[in-house]
Design an enzyme around this catalytic site. Structure first.
Site, PDB file in Angstrom:
ATOM      1  N   SER A  82      23.587   1.450 -11.348  1.00  0.00           N
ATOM      2  CA  SER A  82      23.288   1.702 -12.758  1.00  0.00           C
ATOM      3  C   SER A  82      24.554   1.656 -13.608  1.00  0.00           C
ATOM      4  O   SER A  82      25.660   1.927 -13.125  1.00  0.00           O
ATOM      5  CB  SER A  82      22.629   3.069 -12.923  1.00  0.00           C
ATOM      6  OG  SER A  82      21.527   3.206 -12.067  1.00  0.00           O
TER       7      SER A  82
HETATM    8  N1  SAH Z   1      21.546   5.203  -8.965  1.00  0.00           N
HETATM    9  C1  SAH Z   1      21.573   4.043  -8.123  1.00  0.00           C
HETATM   10  C2  SAH Z   1      20.516   3.101  -8.615  1.00  0.00           C
HETATM   11  C3  SAH Z   1      20.102   2.107  -7.613  1.00  0.00           C
HETATM   12  S1  SAH Z   1      18.850   0.998  -8.144  1.00  0.00           S
HETATM   13  C4  SAH Z   1      22.957   3.411  -8.233  1.00  0.00           C
HETATM   14  O1  SAH Z   1      23.589   3.617  -9.266  1.00  0.00           O
HETATM   15  O2  SAH Z   1      23.396   2.717  -7.329  1.00  0.00           O
HETATM   16  C5  SAH Z   1      17.387   1.779  -7.587  1.00  0.00           C
HETATM   17  C6  SAH Z   1      17.226   1.930  -6.120  1.00  0.00           C
HETATM   18  O3  SAH Z   1      15.924   2.470  -5.895  1.00  0.00           O
HETATM   19  C7  SAH Z   1      17.264   0.639  -5.312  1.00  0.00           C
HETATM   20  O4  SAH Z   1      18.251   0.745  -4.336  1.00  0.00           O
HETATM   21  C8  SAH Z   1      15.873   0.549  -4.671  1.00  0.00           C
HETATM   22  O5  SAH Z   1      15.879   0.012  -3.365  1.00  0.00           O
HETATM   23  C9  SAH Z   1      15.461   2.013  -4.667  1.00  0.00           C
HETATM   24  N2  SAH Z   1      14.018   2.242  -4.566  1.00  0.00           N
HETATM   25  C10 SAH Z   1      12.998   1.580  -5.157  1.00  0.00           C
HETATM   26  N3  SAH Z   1      11.823   2.128  -4.814  1.00  0.00           N
HETATM   27  C11 SAH Z   1      12.107   3.191  -4.002  1.00  0.00           C
HETATM   28  C12 SAH Z   1      11.316   4.171  -3.323  1.00  0.00           C
HETATM   29  N4  SAH Z   1       9.979   4.206  -3.387  1.00  0.00           N
HETATM   30  N5  SAH Z   1      11.957   5.102  -2.579  1.00  0.00           N
HETATM   31  C13 SAH Z   1      13.307   5.111  -2.470  1.00  0.00           C
HETATM   32  N6  SAH Z   1      14.105   4.211  -3.084  1.00  0.00           N
HETATM   33  C14 SAH Z   1      13.514   3.270  -3.847  1.00  0.00           C
END
Ligand code: SAH
Length: 204
Positions: A52
């Protein structure tokens, strides 16, 4: 990054600003993109996912109003960057990532930084993590079509949940507080996240 992207906007909580200054964001980013780590934008982290934007991380964690004593559930570990910021701001972070490879990498960066209060799990975070519930705060770091019921159930009384909710292309960042008079919602602005995929999210 802290001055230009956070303080110059509306991030005021000194603990949040301090945590954002302390966590080395470049370590959570693939090597070939590291020179862009502190840009004002999300960046790809592989497997079609993104880390993010710094401002979005700050906005979400500030909205949670953490004092340091809380146990927090994070859904969507991704790179582990927000997980580390949360580790600076609360007592324990339980984080769930759907994609095993991202979870493994995040665990290793988090461990190399010496955080002892972070527990990363692989699985469908829309189901929450009942084993360690209730949580004082919950943050969903992926776009939800609606509020996943188990996450609300696992939120303790007085707790708050922050979630980007809406359509695939555009969401509103919403804070939901569990008060004795029921649920209270605040709208924190528009945002764009990758999809929350799971039982209480979007279909794969
Ligand atoms: N705050 C994180 C954001 C990552 S993007 C950062 O800054 O790196 C969002 C993440 O949510 C992705 O890695 C995706 O694989 C995960 N995601 C999507 N659906 C999900 C679920 N049902 N359970 C766990 N993770 C999930």
């Amino acid at each position: 990054m802290v001055q230009d992207q956070l303080q110059s906007r509306d991030i005021k909580d000194p603990r949040v600003l301090q945590a954002m200054a302390r966590v080395p964001r470049h370590l959570f980013i693939p090597e070939e993109l590291r020179d862009r780590a502190y840009e004002d934008r999300p960046l790809p982290i592989g497997q079609d996912q993104t880390i993010s934007q710094p401002y979005m991380v700050a906005l979400m964690v500030e909205a949670m109003g953490l004092s340091g004593k809380e146990r927090v559930l994070e859904v969507g570990t991704g790179s582990g960057y927000e997980t580390a910021v949360l580790a600076e701001l609360c007592a324990e972070v339980y984080s769930v990532e759907r994609l095993e490879r991202l979870a493994v990498r995040a665990r290793s960066v988090i461990a190399s930084l010496g955080y002892r209060n972070v527990f990363i799990f692989t699985g469908d975070g829309t189901l929450g993590l009942a084993k360690h519930a209730p949580y004082d705060a919950v943050v969903i770091s992926a776009a939800a079509p609606c509020l996943p019921r188990p996450l609300l159930d696992q939120l303790g009384p007085g707790g708050c949940l922050v979630v980007p909710m809406g359509e695939e292309e555009l969401q509103t960042l919403v804070r939901i507080r569990k008060t004795s008079e029921g649920l209270k919602e605040d709208y924190l602005g528009e945002c764009h996240f990758v999809k929350l995929v799971g039982t209480y999210g979007w279909e794969e």
